[in-house]
Design a protein around this motif. Structure first.
Motif, PDB file in Angstrom:
ATOM      1  N   ILE A  28       0.833  -1.193   0.000  1.00  0.00           N
ATOM      2  CA  ILE A  28       0.000   0.000   0.000  1.00  0.00           C
ATOM      3  C   ILE A  28       0.874   1.252   0.000  1.00  0.00           C
ATOM      4  N   SER A  29       1.954   1.241   0.768  1.00  0.00           N
ATOM      5  CA  SER A  29       2.883   2.378   0.762  1.00  0.00           C
ATOM      6  C   SER A  29       3.508   2.565  -0.606  1.00  0.00           C
ATOM      7  N   LYS A  32       1.055   4.324  -2.747  1.00  0.00           N
ATOM      8  CA  LYS A  32       0.943   5.734  -2.398  1.00  0.00           C
ATOM      9  C   LYS A  32       2.160   6.524  -2.854  1.00  0.00           C
ATOM     10  N   ASP A  33       3.344   5.939  -2.708  1.00  0.00           N
ATOM     11  CA  ASP A  33       4.580   6.658  -3.012  1.00  0.00           C
ATOM     12  C   ASP A  33       4.854   6.775  -4.505  1.00  0.00           C
ATOM     13  N   SER A  35       3.160   6.298  -8.451  1.00  0.00           N
ATOM     14  CA  SER A  35       1.922   6.169  -9.194  1.00  0.00           C
ATOM     15  C   SER A  35       1.921   4.863  -9.974  1.00  0.00           C
ATOM     16  N   TYR A  70      -6.105   8.622  -4.733  1.00  0.00           N
ATOM     17  CA  TYR A  70      -5.187   7.866  -3.882  1.00  0.00           C
ATOM     18  C   TYR A  70      -5.909   7.265  -2.679  1.00  0.00           C
ATOM     19  N   LEU A  71      -6.892   7.960  -2.127  1.00  0.00           N
ATOM     20  CA  LEU A  71      -7.674   7.427  -1.017  1.00  0.00           C
ATOM     21  C   LEU A  71      -8.441   6.185  -1.457  1.00  0.00           C
ATOM     22  N   SER A  74      -5.955   3.301  -1.809  1.00  0.00           N
ATOM     23  CA  SER A  74      -5.530   2.816  -0.494  1.00  0.00           C
ATOM     24  C   SER A  74      -6.646   2.058   0.213  1.00  0.00           C
TER      25      SER A  74
END
Length: 94
Positions: A28-29, A32-33, A35, A70-71, A74
């Motif tokens: 998940i990180s 997020k980090d 694309s 992004y939300l 995630s």
């Protein structure tokens, strides 16, 4: 019980139960980090939002939309991680 049966029935389920949460969090990180679109050489989502904001002069709405995307990523990944963890908990508990 042979070595391979012990590995398949005892060791691997316990190892999966312990390793799935940190691996899921790392994945998940990673999302997020970086694309997802960057992996196929398409302009990153946040960078594209900056480019559009430079033209429209309304950066707040674009950044809110980028944050929402992004939300969603995630949240969906967290949901699947929770399901996977629950499945491994059930498998080991039997």
């Amino acid at each position: 019980m042979t070595k391979w049966q012990a590995m398949r029935r005892i060791i691997l389920p316990q190892a999966a139960r312990v390793s799935v949460p940190p691996l899921g969090n790392s994945f998940i990180s990673l999302v997020k980090d970086t694309s997802l679109a960057a992996t196929i050489t398409v302009t990153e989502l946040f960078q594209k939002g900056q480019q559009i904001a430079a033209v429209t002069y309304e950066p707040l709405w674009l950044y809110i939309e980028v944050a929402a995307v992004y939300l969603i990523f995630s949240t969906v990944l967290s949901y699947f991680q929770d399901r996977l963890e629950a499945r491994f908990e059930r498998t080991v508990a039997k």
